[in-house]
Scaffold this motif. Structure first.
Motif, PDB file in Angstrom:
ATOM      1  N   GLU A 194      40.414  12.218 -22.444  1.00  0.00           N
ATOM      2  CA  GLU A 194      41.382  13.095 -23.113  1.00  0.00           C
ATOM      3  C   GLU A 194      41.092  14.573 -22.910  1.00  0.00           C
ATOM      4  O   GLU A 194      41.999  15.392 -22.921  1.00  0.00           O
ATOM      5  N   ASP A 195      39.830  14.952 -22.766  1.00  0.00           N
ATOM      6  CA  ASP A 195      39.446  16.350 -22.633  1.00  0.00           C
ATOM      7  C   ASP A 195      38.992  16.636 -21.201  1.00  0.00           C
ATOM      8  O   ASP A 195      38.654  15.723 -20.456  1.00  0.00           O
ATOM      9  N   THR A 196      38.956  17.894 -20.847  1.00  0.00           N
ATOM     10  CA  THR A 196      38.447  18.281 -19.529  1.00  0.00           C
ATOM     11  C   THR A 196      36.976  17.898 -19.435  1.00  0.00           C
ATOM     12  O   THR A 196      36.216  18.076 -20.386  1.00  0.00           O
ATOM     13  N   LEU A 197      36.577  17.357 -18.288  1.00  0.00           N
ATOM     14  CA  LEU A 197      35.199  16.911 -18.067  1.00  0.00           C
ATOM     15  C   LEU A 197      34.594  17.735 -16.934  1.00  0.00           C
ATOM     16  O   LEU A 197      35.142  17.796 -15.840  1.00  0.00           O
ATOM     17  N   HIS A 198      33.465  18.381 -17.218  1.00  0.00           N
ATOM     18  CA  HIS A 198      32.748  19.191 -16.227  1.00  0.00           C
ATOM     19  C   HIS A 198      31.507  18.437 -15.783  1.00  0.00           C
ATOM     20  O   HIS A 198      30.696  18.024 -16.616  1.00  0.00           O
ATOM     21  N   LEU A 199      31.349  18.260 -14.476  1.00  0.00           N
ATOM     22  CA  LEU A 199      30.146  17.658 -13.910  1.00  0.00           C
ATOM     23  C   LEU A 199      29.443  18.703 -13.062  1.00  0.00           C
ATOM     24  O   LEU A 199      30.066  19.317 -12.195  1.00  0.00           O
ATOM     25  N   ALA A 200      28.158  18.890 -13.304  1.00  0.00           N
ATOM     26  CA  ALA A 200      27.392  19.919 -12.610  1.00  0.00           C
ATOM     27  C   ALA A 200      26.687  19.361 -11.383  1.00  0.00           C
ATOM     28  O   ALA A 200      26.342  18.172 -11.333  1.00  0.00           O
ATOM     29  N   GLN A 201      26.449  20.228 -10.411  1.00  0.00           N
ATOM     30  CA  GLN A 201      25.694  19.825  -9.226  1.00  0.00           C
ATOM     31  C   GLN A 201      24.317  19.337  -9.665  1.00  0.00           C
ATOM     32  O   GLN A 201      23.675  19.932 -10.520  1.00  0.00           O
ATOM     33  N   GLY A 202      23.898  18.192  -9.095  1.00  0.00           N
ATOM     34  CA  GLY A 202      22.609  17.599  -9.427  1.00  0.00           C
ATOM     35  C   GLY A 202      22.674  16.586 -10.555  1.00  0.00           C
ATOM     36  O   GLY A 202      21.719  15.835 -10.780  1.00  0.00           O
ATOM     37  N   GLU A 203      23.782  16.555 -11.290  1.00  0.00           N
ATOM     38  CA  GLU A 203      23.931  15.601 -12.401  1.00  0.00           C
ATOM     39  C   GLU A 203      23.973  14.170 -11.871  1.00  0.00           C
ATOM     40  O   GLU A 203      24.612  13.892 -10.859  1.00  0.00           O
ATOM     41  N   ARG A 204      23.279  13.270 -12.555  1.00  0.00           N
ATOM     42  CA  ARG A 204      23.311  11.858 -12.185  1.00  0.00           C
ATOM     43  C   ARG A 204      24.648  11.283 -12.634  1.00  0.00           C
ATOM     44  O   ARG A 204      24.946  11.260 -13.820  1.00  0.00           O
ATOM     45  N   VAL A 205      25.455  10.831 -11.679  1.00  0.00           N
ATOM     46  CA  VAL A 205      26.827  10.408 -11.960  1.00  0.00           C
ATOM     47  C   VAL A 205      26.996   8.900 -11.895  1.00  0.00           C
ATOM     48  O   VAL A 205      27.722   8.312 -12.681  1.00  0.00           O
ATOM     49  N   ALA A 206      26.323   8.278 -10.945  1.00  0.00           N
ATOM     50  CA  ALA A 206      26.468   6.831 -10.748  1.00  0.00           C
ATOM     51  C   ALA A 206      25.095   6.242 -10.478  1.00  0.00           C
ATOM     52  O   ALA A 206      24.094   6.958 -10.373  1.00  0.00           O
ATOM     53  N   GLN A 207      25.067   4.935 -10.376  1.00  0.00           N
ATOM     54  CA  GLN A 207      23.828   4.261 -10.004  1.00  0.00           C
ATOM     55  C   GLN A 207      24.149   3.144  -9.015  1.00  0.00           C
ATOM     56  O   GLN A 207      25.245   2.604  -9.010  1.00  0.00           O
ATOM     57  N   MET A 208      23.172   2.872  -8.174  1.00  0.00           N
ATOM     58  CA  MET A 208      23.331   1.820  -7.177  1.00  0.00           C
ATOM     59  C   MET A 208      22.275   0.758  -7.426  1.00  0.00           C
ATOM     60  O   MET A 208      21.083   1.056  -7.475  1.00  0.00           O
ATOM     61  N   ALA A 258      17.321  -0.897 -13.336  1.00  0.00           N
ATOM     62  CA  ALA A 258      17.838  -1.709 -12.231  1.00  0.00           C
ATOM     63  C   ALA A 258      18.571  -0.838 -11.224  1.00  0.00           C
ATOM     64  O   ALA A 258      18.580  -1.131 -10.038  1.00  0.00           O
ATOM     65  N   GLY A 259      19.183   0.244 -11.704  1.00  0.00           N
ATOM     66  CA  GLY A 259      19.995   1.092 -10.852  1.00  0.00           C
ATOM     67  C   GLY A 259      19.281   2.345 -10.404  1.00  0.00           C
ATOM     68  O   GLY A 259      18.562   2.995 -11.172  1.00  0.00           O
ATOM     69  N   LEU A 260      19.495   2.688  -9.159  1.00  0.00           N
ATOM     70  CA  LEU A 260      18.981   3.906  -8.555  1.00  0.00           C
ATOM     71  C   LEU A 260      19.998   5.007  -8.838  1.00  0.00           C
ATOM     72  O   LEU A 260      21.164   4.891  -8.461  1.00  0.00           O
ATOM     73  N   ASP A 261      19.593   6.064  -9.547  1.00  0.00           N
ATOM     74  CA  ASP A 261      20.528   7.123  -9.915  1.00  0.00           C
ATOM     75  C   ASP A 261      20.987   7.904  -8.697  1.00  0.00           C
ATOM     76  O   ASP A 261      20.189   8.267  -7.837  1.00  0.00           O
ATOM     77  N   LEU A 262      22.300   8.158  -8.642  1.00  0.00           N
ATOM     78  CA  LEU A 262      22.917   8.912  -7.552  1.00  0.00           C
ATOM     79  C   LEU A 262      23.464  10.223  -8.117  1.00  0.00           C
ATOM     80  O   LEU A 262      24.248  10.216  -9.067  1.00  0.00           O
ATOM     81  N   PRO A 263      23.057  11.354  -7.537  1.00  0.00           N
ATOM     82  CA  PRO A 263      23.474  12.652  -8.067  1.00  0.00           C
ATOM     83  C   PRO A 263      24.776  13.156  -7.448  1.00  0.00           C
ATOM     84  O   PRO A 263      25.145  12.786  -6.344  1.00  0.00           O
ATOM     85  N   ASP A 319      43.012  13.010 -13.261  1.00  0.00           N
ATOM     86  CA  ASP A 319      42.500  13.504 -11.977  1.00  0.00           C
ATOM     87  C   ASP A 319      41.701  12.461 -11.216  1.00  0.00           C
ATOM     88  O   ASP A 319      41.032  11.613 -11.812  1.00  0.00           O
ATOM     89  N   HIS A 320      41.774  12.570  -9.894  1.00  0.00           N
ATOM     90  CA  HIS A 320      40.909  11.837  -8.975  1.00  0.00           C
ATOM     91  C   HIS A 320      39.962  12.843  -8.339  1.00  0.00           C
ATOM     92  O   HIS A 320      40.327  14.007  -8.162  1.00  0.00           O
ATOM     93  N   GLY A 321      38.774  12.397  -7.961  1.00  0.00           N
ATOM     94  CA  GLY A 321      37.835  13.264  -7.271  1.00  0.00           C
ATOM     95  C   GLY A 321      36.822  12.427  -6.516  1.00  0.00           C
ATOM     96  O   GLY A 321      36.684  11.229  -6.777  1.00  0.00           O
ATOM     97  N   VAL A 322      36.115  13.048  -5.590  1.00  0.00           N
ATOM     98  CA  VAL A 322      35.102  12.343  -4.817  1.00  0.00           C
ATOM     99  C   VAL A 322      33.767  13.055  -4.990  1.00  0.00           C
ATOM    100  O   VAL A 322      33.652  14.257  -4.747  1.00  0.00           O
ATOM    101  N   VAL A 323      32.769  12.297  -5.403  1.00  0.00           N
ATOM    102  CA  VAL A 323      31.411  12.814  -5.515  1.00  0.00           C
ATOM    103  C   VAL A 323      30.712  12.643  -4.181  1.00  0.00           C
ATOM    104  O   VAL A 323      30.705  11.549  -3.612  1.00  0.00           O
ATOM    105  N   HIS A 324      30.146  13.723  -3.682  1.00  0.00           N
ATOM    106  CA  HIS A 324      29.279  13.673  -2.507  1.00  0.00           C
ATOM    107  C   HIS A 324      27.852  13.615  -3.024  1.00  0.00           C
ATOM    108  O   HIS A 324      27.434  14.496  -3.782  1.00  0.00           O
ATOM    109  N   THR A 325      27.120  12.580  -2.645  1.00  0.00           N
ATOM    110  CA  THR A 325      25.752  12.419  -3.142  1.00  0.00           C
ATOM    111  C   THR A 325      24.724  13.053  -2.230  1.00  0.00           C
ATOM    112  O   THR A 325      23.602  13.313  -2.659  1.00  0.00           O
ATOM    113  N   GLY A 326      25.068  13.271  -0.958  1.00  0.00           N
ATOM    114  CA  GLY A 326      24.097  13.779  -0.001  1.00  0.00           C
ATOM    115  C   GLY A 326      23.040  12.751   0.371  1.00  0.00           C
ATOM    116  O   GLY A 326      22.035  13.073   0.976  1.00  0.00           O
ATOM    117  N   ILE A 327      23.295  11.487   0.022  1.00  0.00           N
ATOM    118  CA  ILE A 327      22.316  10.416   0.241  1.00  0.00           C
ATOM    119  C   ILE A 327      22.903   9.361   1.170  1.00  0.00           C
ATOM    120  O   ILE A 327      24.054   8.951   1.013  1.00  0.00           O
TER     121      ILE A 327
END
Length: 157
Positions: A111-125, A36-41, A54-62
């Motif tokens: 609880e632990d540090t979380l690393h997100l890599a460029q190109g990783e699918r983070v959210a869906q629309m 149902a959801g379109l993956d957003l990287p 922490d707070h952060g902002v994902v840029h999807t480039g979309i």
């Protein structure tokens, strides 16, 4: 195109529903024919690192041109949600007339540090139809069995 995918994208009354998009990096995609959801990287140059709180902002480039009468409902991918990553404001709404880059504000309460890599699918629309009814002010509303009973009033089972 396989038959499952063809069935899920087959025309409604007036032909296929099309959503135009622009992408400066990884293209948006559906993970399978029934998603149902379109993956957003995540397209931030160096990925993102979250420490608890922490707070952060994902840029999807979309950016998208949503079909008429729809809006985009953004949700965190469930695996990341299980790790403690949530949308900062709890919900993401992309209005039909918005044409800018889809950015995703996040908060990390894991609880632990979380690393997100460029190109990783983070959210869906999810593209959802909406109504915008004509508003009519009144002094009273129709009565129901529930009435003004609020939180938890409909029972648990």
């Amino acid at each position: 195109m396989n038959e499952e995918k063809k069935a899920s994208t087959t025309a409604r009354e007036n032909g296929p529903i099309v959503m135009r998009y622009c992408a400066t990096g990884k293209k948006p995609s559906y993970s399978n024919a029934f998603a149902a959801g379109l993956d957003l990287p995540l397209m931030n140059e160096e990925g993102l690192i979250f420490h608890p709180g922490d707070h952060g902002v994902v840029h999807t480039g979309i950016s998208v041109e949503l079909p008429k009468g729809t809006f985009g409902l953004v949700a965190i991918r469930s695996g990341l949600g299980m790790k403690g990553l949530v949308l900062s404001n709890g919900i993401g709404v992309i209005d039909e007339d918005y044409r800018g880059e889809i950015r995703i504000p996040l908060f990390y309460h894991g609880e632990d540090t979380l690393h997100l890599a460029q190109g990783e699918r983070v959210a869906q629309m999810i593209v959802v139809p909406y109504l915008q009814p004509i508003l009519e002010q009144t002094e009273t509303l129709s009565e129901t069995d529930r009435g003004e009973e609020g939180f938890g009033s409909s029972g648990r089972f």
